[in-house]
Design a protein around this motif. Structure first.
Motif, mmCIF file in Angstrom:
data_model
loop_
_atom_site.group_PDB
_atom_site.id
_atom_site.type_symbol
_atom_site.label_atom_id
_atom_site.label_comp_id
_atom_site.label_asym_id
_atom_site.label_seq_id
_atom_site.Cartn_x
_atom_site.Cartn_y
_atom_site.Cartn_z
ATOM 1 N N SER A 121 0.846 -1.216 0.000
ATOM 2 C CA SER A 121 0.000 0.000 0.000
ATOM 3 C C SER A 121 0.864 1.241 0.000
ATOM 4 N N GLY A 165 -6.318 -3.415 -7.713
ATOM 5 C CA GLY A 165 -6.863 -2.350 -6.872
ATOM 6 C C GLY A 165 -5.906 -1.248 -6.463
ATOM 7 N N THR A 167 -3.629 2.138 -7.222
ATOM 8 C CA THR A 167 -3.780 3.238 -8.181
ATOM 9 C C THR A 167 -2.525 3.293 -9.038
ATOM 10 N N GLY A 209 -4.884 1.981 -3.171
ATOM 11 C CA GLY A 209 -6.235 2.024 -3.723
ATOM 12 C C GLY A 209 -7.120 1.226 -2.803
ATOM 13 N N ARG A 210 -7.649 0.098 -3.330
ATOM 14 C CA ARG A 210 -8.497 -0.730 -2.473
ATOM 15 C C ARG A 210 -7.617 -1.415 -1.432
ATOM 16 N N SER A 211 -8.152 -1.503 -0.212
ATOM 17 C CA SER A 211 -7.390 -2.155 0.852
ATOM 18 C C SER A 211 -8.310 -3.124 1.593
ATOM 19 N N LEU A 217 -6.075 -5.438 -1.319
ATOM 20 C CA LEU A 217 -6.186 -5.603 -2.768
ATOM 21 C C LEU A 217 -7.211 -6.693 -3.067
ATOM 22 N N ASP A 218 -7.646 -6.760 -4.326
ATOM 23 C CA ASP A 218 -8.564 -7.825 -4.748
ATOM 24 C C ASP A 218 -7.787 -8.941 -5.436
ATOM 25 N N LYS A 262 -7.515 -10.025 -1.393
ATOM 26 C CA LYS A 262 -8.643 -10.742 -0.797
ATOM 27 C C LYS A 262 -9.253 -11.713 -1.799
#
Ligand code: UD1
Length: 429
Positions: free
Chosen positions: A254, A278, A280, A293-295, A297-298, A326
């Motif tokens: 991250s 996920g 950026t 970005g997403r936390s 990640l996907d 995840k």
């Protein structure tokens, strides 16, 4: 690799969120081929942006051991040439430890009508045949035989242009055969050529040296042989694998990292996958900015393929990144048949990864909390994968056999420190 270096280890303290700016070095796989290309001429080939990695030192040593000229300019550029070559026999010790050095075969054969090379060594990532190289030399009119301990190629009356079909678009095979074809008499077509940017970089250098090549960057490379090549000054392209490694590391942690001087146009696949997971990803001129970005990640699915697919040389690092995503990520390795051995090292750190019986696919379940422990860099990219895992792991990870990392990553600990990583190189006893 010196004896001393063979026992070096990294101690990495995690977890850390990478922050800062990293500048990308010259591309290993383009630089090594460009160095071999200097054997095609007696004039000086001055290469800048050659990364200071042990694989490059090996090739420089090989060139000078067979009599070629090699020196380093102030500022770091390498001045190389085939002037003075007195032997067309590549030294066994160098070919064994550095697979790329097999690429002296094409230039030596083309210029001297003879070349001998032991079977190349290199990483244990699966079968690494060289039939594509040998078939290409044979198509160009050389007699090539296995003499029991080395390949011997000869073409006393010179090579002839030919129609060459590559069974597999081998990267170093295309580079090797291309270097032979540029001095062959007449027209050659290399069909099913590798389209990797490092092949293009070499072809562009050869063009500056006077070679007549078209179809550069495509699967059909055409060559009109010329009698001789001249010297050139050339700056090696930046390393998309190094850039992708830092991008994956930034995403896994991250982090917020600006990757400067990356060959963005040839990085579509890794950047698309990192964005899909996920993080950026912003392209900004010659820099890539990776941000959180997403936390977490996907999970994503990915497959390593020849260019422009996701590079196999980033597969391990992407898998390490996906331990922080995840869900279930599915990884398919479609270039080499045994390039998931590093998974056992990631498992020691707590990763939840299953490898299919075919050994060419894996399922990563995440996110997992990794913990520091003692692991091995099994090859250059496997080493990068455990390093990346060490950045997200709790505690200290001891990475053994980092000479593998030294083969492919320039000033690695300095660059990591610049991004806030606590890393120490411990010289072995
Ligand atoms: C180069 C890169 C390496 C990268 C690889 C694939 C250099 C120094 N190394 O290795 O970092 O991982 O490309 O992008 O440039 N094959 C054959 N016959 C051959 C040669 C190869 O069948 O004669 C097959 C191999 O088994 C493998 C695939 O081709 O499955 C890819 O190998 P190749 O492209 O040749 O890799 P290298 O050039 O050795």
């Amino acid at each position: 690799m010196t004896d001393q270096a063979s026992y070096d280890q990294f101690r990495v303290r995690g977890p850390v969120s990478l922050r800062g700016v990293v500048k990308i070095s010259g591309a290993k796989n383009a630089a090594l081929a460009a160095m071999c290309a200097s054997l095609l001429t007696d004039e000086d080939v001055v290469l800048s942006n050659v990364p200071a990695i042990s694989d490059a030192t090996d090739i420089a040593e090989l060139i000078t051991r067979i009599g070629g000229a090699g020196s380093q300019e102030q500022g770091g550029a390498l001045r190389l040439s085939g002037r003075g070559v007195h032997s067309t026999e590549a030294p066994k010790d160098l070919i064994k430890r550095n697979r790329a050095s097999f690429q002296v075969m094409g230039p030596l054969l083309a210029r001297h009508g003879h070349a001998a090379c032991p079977m190349p060594g290199g990483d244990s990532i699966g079968q690494r045949p060289i039939d594509v190289h040998i078939d290409g030399f044979r198509a160009l009119g050389a007699e090539v035989d296995w003499s029991g301990d080395r390949w011997v190629a000869s073409a006393p009356r010179g090579l002839r242009g030919a129609q060459i079909f590559m069974d597999y678009p081998s990267v170093s095979g295309t580079q090797n055969v291309l270097m032979a074809a540029v001095l062959a008499k007449g027209h050659s077509v290399i069909a099913n050529a590798a389209t990797e940017p490092e092949v293009r970089d070499l072809a562009e250098l050869l063009r500056v040296m006077g070679a007549n090549i078209s179809g550069i960057g495509t699967q059909w490379i055409e060559v009109e042989g010329v009698p001789a090549l001249r010297g050139a000054a050339w700056s090696v392209m930046p390393d998309r694998i190094e850039a992708g490694t830092f991008a994956a590391a930034a995403a896994a942690t991250s982090g917020t990292v600006r990757i400067e001087g990356a060959p963005i146009a040839s990085m579509e696949a890794p950047l698309a996958k990192i964005a899909a997971a996920g993080a950026t990803v912003t392209r900004d001129g010659e820099a890539i900015a990776i941000g959180p970005g997403r936390s977490p990640l996907d999970a994503i699915h990915l497959q390593a393929l020849p260019y422009p697919g996701l590079p196999t040389d980033l597969q391990a690092q992407m898998t390490a990144m996906l331990t922080q995503a995840k869900g279930e990520s599915h990884i398919f390795e479609r270039v080499f048949d045994n390039r998931l051995l590093y998974v056992d090292e990631l498992r020691k750190m707590g990763a939840d990864i299953t490898v299919a019986q075919t050994r060419s696919a894996a399922v990563v379940r995440g996110p997992t909390r990794l913990h520091g422990t003692r692991v091995f860099a099994l090859d250059v990219r496997a080493g990068a994968a455990v390093l990346l895992a060490a950045l997200v792991a709790e505690g200290t990870t001891v990475i053994e056999d980092i000479y593998h990392l030294d083969r492919g990553y320039e000033r690695l600990e300095e660059k990591l420190r610049g991004l806030g990583v606590e890393v120490e190189r411990v010289h072995g006893v």
